[in-house]
Design a protein around this motif. Structure first.
Motif, PDB file in Angstrom:
ATOM      1  N   MET A   1       5.062  -4.206  -2.662  1.00 45.12           N
ATOM      2  CA  MET A   1       5.438  -3.813  -1.321  1.00 45.12           C
ATOM      3  C   MET A   1       5.556  -5.060  -0.465  1.00 45.12           C
ATOM      4  SD  MET A   1       4.524  -3.172   1.941  1.00 45.12           S
ATOM      5  CE  MET A   1       5.859  -2.514   2.896  1.00 45.12           C
ATOM      6  N   SER A   2       6.616  -5.105   0.299  1.00 40.96           N
ATOM      7  CA  SER A   2       6.689  -6.182   1.273  1.00 40.96           C
ATOM      8  C   SER A   2       7.480  -5.744   2.488  1.00 40.96           C
ATOM      9  CB  SER A   2       7.296  -7.456   0.688  1.00 40.96           C
ATOM     10  OG  SER A   2       6.994  -8.559   1.525  1.00 40.96           O
ATOM     11  N   GLY A   3       7.254  -6.455   3.575  1.00 39.45           N
ATOM     12  CA  GLY A   3       7.944  -6.148   4.821  1.00 39.45           C
ATOM     13  C   GLY A   3       8.807  -7.318   5.233  1.00 39.45           C
ATOM     14  N   ARG A   5      10.861  -8.888   8.481  1.00 40.87           N
ATOM     15  CA  ARG A   5      11.072  -8.779   9.927  1.00 40.87           C
ATOM     16  C   ARG A   5      12.568  -8.767  10.248  1.00 40.87           C
ATOM     17  NH1 ARG A   5       7.290 -13.231  12.406  1.00 40.87           N
ATOM     18  NH2 ARG A   5       7.815 -14.059  10.363  1.00 40.87           N
ATOM     19  N   MET A  34      10.428  -2.909   3.047  1.00 37.60           N
ATOM     20  CA  MET A  34      10.525  -2.241   4.326  1.00 37.60           C
ATOM     21  C   MET A  34      10.964  -3.188   5.448  1.00 37.60           C
ATOM     22  SD  MET A  34       7.228  -1.398   6.434  1.00 37.60           S
ATOM     23  CE  MET A  34       7.298  -3.080   7.026  1.00 37.60           C
ATOM     24  N   ALA A  36      10.463  -4.228   9.013  1.00 36.91           N
ATOM     25  CA  ALA A  36       9.314  -4.066   9.919  1.00 36.91           C
ATOM     26  C   ALA A  36       9.767  -3.923  11.369  1.00 36.91           C
ATOM     27  CB  ALA A  36       8.359  -5.242   9.758  1.00 36.91           C
ATOM     28  N   HIS A  39       6.769  -3.483  13.905  1.00 39.68           N
ATOM     29  CA  HIS A  39       6.137  -4.775  14.198  1.00 39.68           C
ATOM     30  C   HIS A  39       6.928  -5.573  15.228  1.00 39.68           C
ATOM     31  CE1 HIS A  39       3.510  -4.681  10.474  1.00 39.68           C
ATOM     32  NE2 HIS A  39       2.714  -5.158  11.396  1.00 39.68           N
ATOM     33  N   TYR A 122      -1.702  -6.280  14.924  1.00 37.34           N
ATOM     34  CA  TYR A 122      -0.580  -6.536  14.003  1.00 37.34           C
ATOM     35  C   TYR A 122      -1.037  -6.492  12.541  1.00 37.34           C
ATOM     36  CZ  TYR A 122       3.576  -9.057  12.147  1.00 37.34           C
ATOM     37  OH  TYR A 122       4.702  -9.424  11.447  1.00 37.34           O
ATOM     38  N   MET A 126       0.218  -3.932   9.468  1.00 34.94           N
ATOM     39  CA  MET A 126       0.710  -4.473   8.193  1.00 34.94           C
ATOM     40  C   MET A 126      -0.122  -3.933   7.030  1.00 34.94           C
ATOM     41  SD  MET A 126       1.487  -8.387   7.198  1.00 34.94           S
ATOM     42  CE  MET A 126       1.225  -9.001   5.537  1.00 34.94           C
ATOM     43  N   ASP A 129       1.099  -0.504   6.213  1.00 29.85           N
ATOM     44  CA  ASP A 129       2.339  -0.549   5.414  1.00 29.85           C
ATOM     45  C   ASP A 129       2.019  -0.663   3.924  1.00 29.85           C
ATOM     46  OD1 ASP A 129       3.822  -0.725   7.773  1.00 29.85           O
ATOM     47  OD2 ASP A 129       3.822  -2.925   7.737  1.00 29.85           O
ATOM     48  N   ILE A 130       1.068  -1.520   3.628  1.00 31.56           N
ATOM     49  CA  ILE A 130       0.753  -1.811   2.227  1.00 31.56           C
ATOM     50  C   ILE A 130      -0.055  -0.670   1.604  1.00 31.56           C
ATOM     51  CG2 ILE A 130      -0.470  -3.420   0.691  1.00 31.56           C
ATOM     52  CD1 ILE A 130      -0.016  -5.564   2.932  1.00 31.56           C
ATOM     53  N   VAL A 138       1.962  -8.021  -3.285  1.00 32.52           N
ATOM     54  CA  VAL A 138       2.703  -8.186  -2.036  1.00 32.52           C
ATOM     55  C   VAL A 138       3.383  -9.559  -2.042  1.00 32.52           C
ATOM     56  CG1 VAL A 138       2.516  -8.088   0.483  1.00 32.52           C
ATOM     57  CG2 VAL A 138       0.907  -6.792  -0.920  1.00 32.52           C
ATOM     58  N   VAL A 140       4.709 -12.345  -0.500  1.00 40.11           N
ATOM     59  CA  VAL A 140       4.796 -12.968   0.830  1.00 40.11           C
ATOM     60  C   VAL A 140       4.449 -14.449   0.719  1.00 40.11           C
ATOM     61  CG1 VAL A 140       4.257 -10.990   2.316  1.00 40.11           C
ATOM     62  CG2 VAL A 140       2.393 -12.290   1.269  1.00 40.11           C
ATOM     63  N   GLN A 144       1.329 -15.418   5.517  1.00 41.26           N
ATOM     64  CA  GLN A 144       0.851 -14.036   5.585  1.00 41.26           C
ATOM     65  C   GLN A 144      -0.488 -13.848   4.883  1.00 41.26           C
ATOM     66  OE1 GLN A 144       2.473 -11.610   7.413  1.00 41.26           O
ATOM     67  NE2 GLN A 144       3.651 -13.397   8.053  1.00 41.26           N
ATOM     68  N   HIS A 147      -3.263 -12.240   6.854  1.00 41.46           N
ATOM     69  CA  HIS A 147      -3.032 -10.806   7.064  1.00 41.46           C
ATOM     70  C   HIS A 147      -3.434 -10.005   5.826  1.00 41.46           C
ATOM     71  CE1 HIS A 147       0.260 -11.890  10.259  1.00 41.46           C
ATOM     72  NE2 HIS A 147      -0.959 -11.995  10.727  1.00 41.46           N
TER      73      HIS A 147
HETATM   74  N1  TRP Z   1       4.135  -9.671   8.766  1.00 40.80           N
HETATM   75  C1  TRP Z   1       5.215  -9.881   7.837  1.00 40.80           C
HETATM   76  C2  TRP Z   1       6.039 -11.110   8.292  1.00 40.80           C
HETATM   77  O1  TRP Z   1       5.882 -11.555   9.372  1.00 40.80           O
HETATM   78  C3  TRP Z   1       6.118  -8.697   7.734  1.00 40.80           C
HETATM   79  C4  TRP Z   1       5.417  -7.481   7.220  1.00 40.80           C
HETATM   80  C5  TRP Z   1       5.188  -6.325   7.886  1.00 40.80           C
HETATM   81  C6  TRP Z   1       4.880  -7.318   5.913  1.00 40.80           C
HETATM   82  N2  TRP Z   1       4.549  -5.438   7.089  1.00 40.80           N
HETATM   83  C7  TRP Z   1       4.354  -6.009   5.863  1.00 40.80           C
HETATM   84  C8  TRP Z   1       4.806  -8.139   4.785  1.00 40.80           C
HETATM   85  C9  TRP Z   1       3.724  -5.526   4.730  1.00 40.80           C
HETATM   86  C10 TRP Z   1       4.184  -7.647   3.654  1.00 40.80           C
HETATM   87  C11 TRP Z   1       3.649  -6.351   3.621  1.00 40.80           C
HETATM   88  O2  TRP Z   1       6.840 -11.604   7.547  1.00 40.80           O
END
Ligand code: TRP
Length: 325
Positions: A1-3, A5, A34, A36, A39, A122, A126, A129-130, A138, A140, A144, A147
């Motif tokens: 899983m990853s987000g 921006r 995903m 974000a 966020h 924040y 996050m 999300d995970i 993840v 990233v 990150q 986080h």
């Molecule tokens: N915070 C991450 C970024 O700035 C983006 C993000 C949001 C994310 N939700 C996440 C990354 C969940 C990994 C998993 O790039």
């Protein structure tokens, strides 16, 4: 899983540092990627550009090879369970810890008059999300890591208090070292915000790519056989290694070592190879952006997959917490 921006305009550094990893992961894992968008409200309350930015980031990732049929590619705001899990995790999050987050302190410094609670939490969002998909890996970057540490903390607090539901998530990467793509001005790596002329964007037109590459920093060439390359020359070779054929690289390495290298020729070759690499991606980005119906379909399909996974987790979460009456 990853987000991801939705801040638009991916560059070569994003491609080799992140997206290429995602594209490889989609063959090996059940993936959730995903956008974000929730966020982004912590720092960008003005949403005029949001839709265009979300479309762009989706188009760019698909153009790079992310396949919406293989992965769940979705928008955070389309999966309402996110908000519910975020609420529960907020009860396990201590403000004192959150206040010490490096990214939070940075943002407070940048915009002291918009220190909203969403900014503070924040990392909680996050984590939601995970944990929503009970994800373990993840993909990233280093920025990150703190986080993810929070996500593991909340997993442990939740599991101890209410029962084992979540695995601990860890940063994932295929190569030991994350690929760093050097910038064209000989300093640092490519970045969205630093020097735009030293960064190659996936949406750059051919003549822009040409101009940027031809301006890359070089010098008069080595005068001693087999000498060590200065950093900025190493960078040009580094870029070549990303996009050029093996024999081309060997040729210029040899030319360098016997002091016959002509950087003008090398940069012409690099330009050609860069254009051949970027222009098909740019073409696909533009085609996708022109097809709003397709993008809508992608988001709907993604939201359905992500929601199905989230619903299963939330059922377990509600029961574990004790909302079972
Ligand atoms: N915070 C991450 C970024 O700035 C983006 C993000 C949001 C994310 N939700 C996440 C990354 C969940 C990994 C998993 O790039």
């Amino acid at each position: 899983m990853s987000g991801i921006r939705p801040t638009g305009f991916l560059h070569l550094g994003n491609y080799f540092g992140a997206i290429r990893n995602y594209v490889k992961m989609q063959e090996d894992f059940d993936c959730y990627f995903m956008v974000a968008d929730l966020h982004s409200l912590t720092t960008h309350p003005d949403t005029k550009e949001l839709k265009a930015n979300v479309h762009r980031v989706l188009a760019e990732n698909i153009a790079c090879g992310l396949d919406p049929d293989k992965v769940a590619l979705y928008c955070q705001s389309h999966v309402y369970e996110t908000a519910e899990l975020y609420l529960y995790l907020n009860m396990l999050a201590y403000t004192g810890e959150l206040e010490k987050t490096v990214t939070f302190k940075e943002k407070v410094r940048q915009s002291p008059d918009n220190v909203n609670a969403g900014l503070l939490t924040y990392p909680v969002l996050m984590s939601a999300d995970i944990l929503l998909h009970r994800a373990k890996y993840v993909p990233v970057g280093k920025d990150q890591e703190q986080h993810l540490e929070f996500a593991r903390t909340y997993v442990n607090r939740f599991n101890h208090r209410y029962g084992e539901i979540f695995p601990e998530p860890y940063a994932f990467n295929y190569n030991q070292e994350l690929v760093k793509v050097p910038s064209l001005d000989g300093s640092g790596k490519m970045s969205k915000s630093e020097n735009q002329m030293a960064t190659l964007f996936l949406s750059d037109e051919d003549d822009v790519i040409r101009k940027k590459v031809m301006k890359a920093k070089t010098d008069g060439g080595p005068t001693v056989m087999n000498s060590v390359k200065p950093g900025y020359i190493e960078n040009v070779f580094g870029l070549m290694k990303l996009v050029s054929a093996e024999d081309v690289i060997v040729k210029f390495e040899n030319d360098y070592n016997n002091c016959t290298i002509r950087y003008g020729d090398m940069k012409k070759q690099l330009t050609e190879d860069m254009v051949n690499f970027i222009s098909p991606i740019r073409g696909r980005i533009n085609n996708i952006l022109n097809d709003e119906a397709y993008l809508k379909g992608v988001m709907e399909k993604g939201a359905a997959k992500a929601t199905a996974s989230a619903k299963i987790t939330m059922q377990l979460v509600r029961e574990a917490i004790g909302f079972n009456y």
